[in-house]
Design a protein around this motif. Sequence first.
Motif, PDB file in Angstrom:
ATOM      1  N   SER A 119       0.823  -0.975  -0.003  1.00 33.55           N
ATOM      2  CA  SER A 119      -0.049   0.034  -0.110  1.00 33.55           C
ATOM      3  C   SER A 119       0.717   1.034   0.009  1.00 33.55           C
ATOM      4  N   ALA A 120       2.037   1.066   0.447  1.00 34.70           N
ATOM      5  CA  ALA A 120       2.939   2.407   0.835  1.00 34.70           C
ATOM      6  C   ALA A 120       3.562   2.421  -0.676  1.00 34.70           C
ATOM      7  N   ALA A 139       1.788   4.241   8.230  1.00 31.42           N
ATOM      8  CA  ALA A 139       0.694   5.052   8.106  1.00 31.42           C
ATOM      9  C   ALA A 139      -0.706   3.894   7.759  1.00 31.42           C
ATOM     10  N   CYS A 140      -0.200   3.260   6.514  1.00 33.07           N
ATOM     11  CA  CYS A 140      -1.367   2.495   5.858  1.00 33.07           C
ATOM     12  C   CYS A 140      -1.828   1.536   7.194  1.00 33.07           C
ATOM     13  N   PHE A 300      -3.564   1.470  -8.387  1.00 26.44           N
ATOM     14  CA  PHE A 300      -2.476   0.416  -7.595  1.00 26.44           C
ATOM     15  C   PHE A 300      -2.916   0.690  -6.158  1.00 26.44           C
ATOM     16  N   PHE A 301      -2.858   1.850  -5.588  1.00 24.72           N
ATOM     17  CA  PHE A 301      -3.179   2.139  -4.237  1.00 24.72           C
ATOM     18  C   PHE A 301      -4.548   1.451  -3.848  1.00 24.72           C
ATOM     19  N   SER A 307      -6.796  -5.093  -0.311  1.00 21.40           N
ATOM     20  CA  SER A 307      -6.298  -6.143   0.087  1.00 21.40           C
ATOM     21  C   SER A 307      -5.958  -5.931   1.715  1.00 21.40           C
ATOM     22  N   LEU A 308      -5.328  -4.866   2.179  1.00 18.32           N
ATOM     23  CA  LEU A 308      -5.019  -4.602   3.480  1.00 18.32           C
ATOM     24  C   LEU A 308      -6.218  -4.662   4.576  1.00 18.32           C
TER      25      LEU A 308
END
Length: 437
Positions: A119-120, A139-140, A300-301, A307-308
């Motif tokens: 995610s980063a 942070a994510c 992409f993010f 998913s996270l």
Amino acid sequence: MADTTDNAATGTAPTSVPRKSSWKYIGPGIVVAATGVGAGDLVATLIAGSNFGYTLLWAAVIGCLVKISLAEAAGRWHLSTGRTLFEGWASLGRWTTWFFVVYVVIWGFVYGAAAMSSSALPLQALFPDVMDLKSWGIACGLVGLVFVWFNKYAVFEKVMTVLVGVMFVVTVYLAIRVTPNLADAFAGLLPVLPDEKDSILNTLGLIGGVGGTITLAAYGYWVNAKGWTNTGWMKVMRLDNRVAYATTGIFVVAMLFVGAELLHSANVSIASGDKGLIQLSDILEDKYGTATAKFFLIGFFATSFTSLIGVWHGVSLMFADFVARYRSRGEAGGEEVASGEREKSWPFRAYLLWLTFPPIVLLFQGQPFRLVILYGVLGAAFLPFLAGTLIWLLNSARTPREWRNGALSNGMLAIAGLLFLVLCVKQVWDQPWSEFF
């Protein structure tokens, strides 16, 4: 709950009024599609397209069909018995409990770091001067923790739906932008193997990598969390499941188009793993301009962050169910999940913390070698475990007769089990065991 359990034991379905399948009910399918398709899936499909053009398009389609059968079976178990999947596993013997516990502890520790890093990456590419990669990752993870901690399923589903919309628009836009050769694409639907070394294993890997591992098992929990707890929702669940993997199929096919047209035709290769998508962003910027590259990074993010938070919610729900059953030594089922009590329980939140804080250490120190090997092996073993246990549960008296597997379901689950068993053996074989000891 006693009535539901008795029904399951005697082989009669819980009494319920059938609901008419309708698009307005769709929800858990969107969640499982968003969670199951991560950055790694997109990269694998891109690489398949760059290496083989459209030749393996049929394999991507079969991958979706295989996963449909697994998710449908999980959802059917939850609705037909009123019991959760973990209860079903526990009825097969203590070995299932040990496998699940070891799996979620090791898998969650390593996956947490991988999800935060994934995610980063696009955020650092979009805002290079704000924070470094590790800070973006932390942070994510913290945002995901706070979001899942303070919100129930209904809000979680709405946010996932918005992010899936972003993923859909970005991937379809890219597929159209690269101008796919539709004649070659249709030819790619014919089951042909590339004339390359290890083509069979590469093909099986693409089929097995289309959308989801443990999230397939979590699907039944999301079905219950939506409020679907009996056989009246069966038609709705099946429509929802088809939507899930139609959506997954669109993501995967779109990225294969991009790989075939943008990379294969220009003989350009990208790295495996999430960094391959950063490379793709640079290629898109050179060919189509900065706006397209940034648009892709936003997609992409969305892919990585869904998913996270999907794992943060779904696997925590499964862990909470495991602890609740272990503590009570009795049976609890879909009604408890539907009530939302699981999402406020201490086991749910404890596993959320496990997914977030210990993996932060890995962001700074790197992933421990032996743990990564165990993570890979357990991850490869989970889908054969899921397919095999679903065949066992759905052909036994544990499932009401009306909802047991038919020939088609058994065939699809058997194919899935054999496919994932082959991939599991390959994963175990490929590990550097001489360095492990």
